[in-house]
Design a protein around this motif. Structure first.
Motif, PDB file in Angstrom:
ATOM      1  N   SER A  17     -10.874  -5.185 -21.709  1.00 20.49           N
ATOM      2  CA  SER A  17     -10.491  -3.773 -21.684  1.00 20.49           C
ATOM      3  C   SER A  17     -10.340  -3.223 -23.094  1.00 20.49           C
ATOM      4  CB  SER A  17      -9.165  -3.604 -20.943  1.00 20.49           C
ATOM      5  OG  SER A  17      -9.251  -4.017 -19.606  1.00 20.49           O
ATOM      6  N   ARG A  19      -8.995   0.771 -24.958  1.00 19.68           N
ATOM      7  CA  ARG A  19      -8.507   2.136 -24.758  1.00 19.68           C
ATOM      8  C   ARG A  19      -8.905   2.965 -25.964  1.00 19.68           C
ATOM      9  NH1 ARG A  19      -4.556   5.053 -21.881  1.00 19.68           N
ATOM     10  NH2 ARG A  19      -3.300   6.518 -23.098  1.00 19.68           N
ATOM     11  N   SER A  21      -9.084   6.601 -27.996  1.00 18.98           N
ATOM     12  CA  SER A  21      -8.316   7.825 -28.162  1.00 18.98           C
ATOM     13  C   SER A  21      -9.099   8.807 -29.018  1.00 18.98           C
ATOM     14  CB  SER A  21      -6.965   7.533 -28.823  1.00 18.98           C
ATOM     15  OG  SER A  21      -6.160   6.711 -27.997  1.00 18.98           O
ATOM     16  N   PHE A  67     -13.521   3.021 -15.543  1.00 18.85           N
ATOM     17  CA  PHE A  67     -13.009   3.833 -16.655  1.00 18.85           C
ATOM     18  C   PHE A  67     -12.104   4.939 -16.114  1.00 18.85           C
ATOM     19  CE2 PHE A  67     -16.763   3.203 -19.856  1.00 18.85           C
ATOM     20  CZ  PHE A  67     -16.646   1.832 -19.701  1.00 18.85           C
ATOM     21  N   THR A  68     -11.116   5.310 -16.916  1.00 19.52           N
ATOM     22  CA  THR A  68     -10.221   6.406 -16.568  1.00 19.52           C
ATOM     23  C   THR A  68     -10.039   7.314 -17.779  1.00 19.52           C
ATOM     24  OG1 THR A  68      -9.005   5.006 -14.996  1.00 19.52           O
ATOM     25  CG2 THR A  68      -7.946   7.047 -15.717  1.00 19.52           C
ATOM     26  N   HIS A  79      -7.860  10.392 -23.983  1.00 19.06           N
ATOM     27  CA  HIS A  79      -7.961   8.937 -23.880  1.00 19.06           C
ATOM     28  C   HIS A  79      -9.072   8.534 -22.923  1.00 19.06           C
ATOM     29  CE1 HIS A  79      -4.185   8.425 -26.034  1.00 19.06           C
ATOM     30  NE2 HIS A  79      -3.626   9.310 -25.227  1.00 19.06           N
ATOM     31  N   GLN A  81      -9.531   4.919 -20.887  1.00 16.67           N
ATOM     32  CA  GLN A  81      -9.181   3.532 -20.581  1.00 16.67           C
ATOM     33  C   GLN A  81     -10.398   2.875 -19.953  1.00 16.67           C
ATOM     34  OE1 GLN A  81      -6.259   1.743 -21.168  1.00 16.67           O
ATOM     35  NE2 GLN A  81      -7.467   0.000 -20.450  1.00 16.67           N
ATOM     36  N   ASN A  83     -11.868  -0.566 -18.414  1.00 14.38           N
ATOM     37  CA  ASN A  83     -11.592  -1.889 -17.859  1.00 14.38           C
ATOM     38  C   ASN A  83     -12.874  -2.521 -17.344  1.00 14.38           C
ATOM     39  OD1 ASN A  83      -8.817  -1.427 -18.321  1.00 14.38           O
ATOM     40  ND2 ASN A  83      -8.563  -0.501 -16.290  1.00 14.38           N
TER      41      ASN A  83
END
Length: 126
Positions: A17, A19, A21, A67-68, A79, A81, A83
């Motif tokens: 994962s 993240r 930004s 993905f989020t 952002h 995220q 995974n």
């Protein structure tokens, strides 16, 4: 002036994962849809995800469920995220602002972007 600065990229093994930004400045962040795009070497830039001013999200089929995208309006930050990363996710990832305030980014067209960040590299090894 409008500035978009990405961070959080790196190298990770498949299944891992990351993240990402994006720090936005120089405009009223909350009234513009925001998006993430990516470009792999030798390939065209493609959409990853977008989020509208009301929080509604839209994802490319290739990242749905993994993905989020989210936004923090008080902090002017976007952002992503990511995974369950796959080698095919390897690319330069770009943050973008929609060209017109109040518009939804439902089509995920890169041509609707008004501003781009410089990008952050994501490398996924098998």
């Amino acid at each position: 002036q409008v500035q978009l600065v990405e961070s959080g990229g790196g190298s990770v093994q498949a299944g891992g994962s990351l993240r990402l930004s994006c720090a936005a400045s120089g405009y009223t962040y909350s009234i513009y849809a925001m998006g993430w795009f990516r470009q792999a070497p030798g390939k065209a830039r493609e959409a990853v995800a977008a989020i509208d001013t009301d929080g509604r999200t839209n994802y490319a089929d290739s990242v749905k469920g993994r993905f989020t995208i989210s936004r923090d309006n008080p902090k002017n930050t976007l952002h992503l995220q990511m995974n369950s990363l796959k080698p095919e996710d390897t690319a330069m990832y770009y943050c973008a602002r929609h060209g017109s305030y109040g518009f939804r980014w439902s089509t995920l067209r890169s041509g609707d972007a008004g501003y781009w960040g410089q990008g952050t590299q994501v490398t996924v090894s098998s």
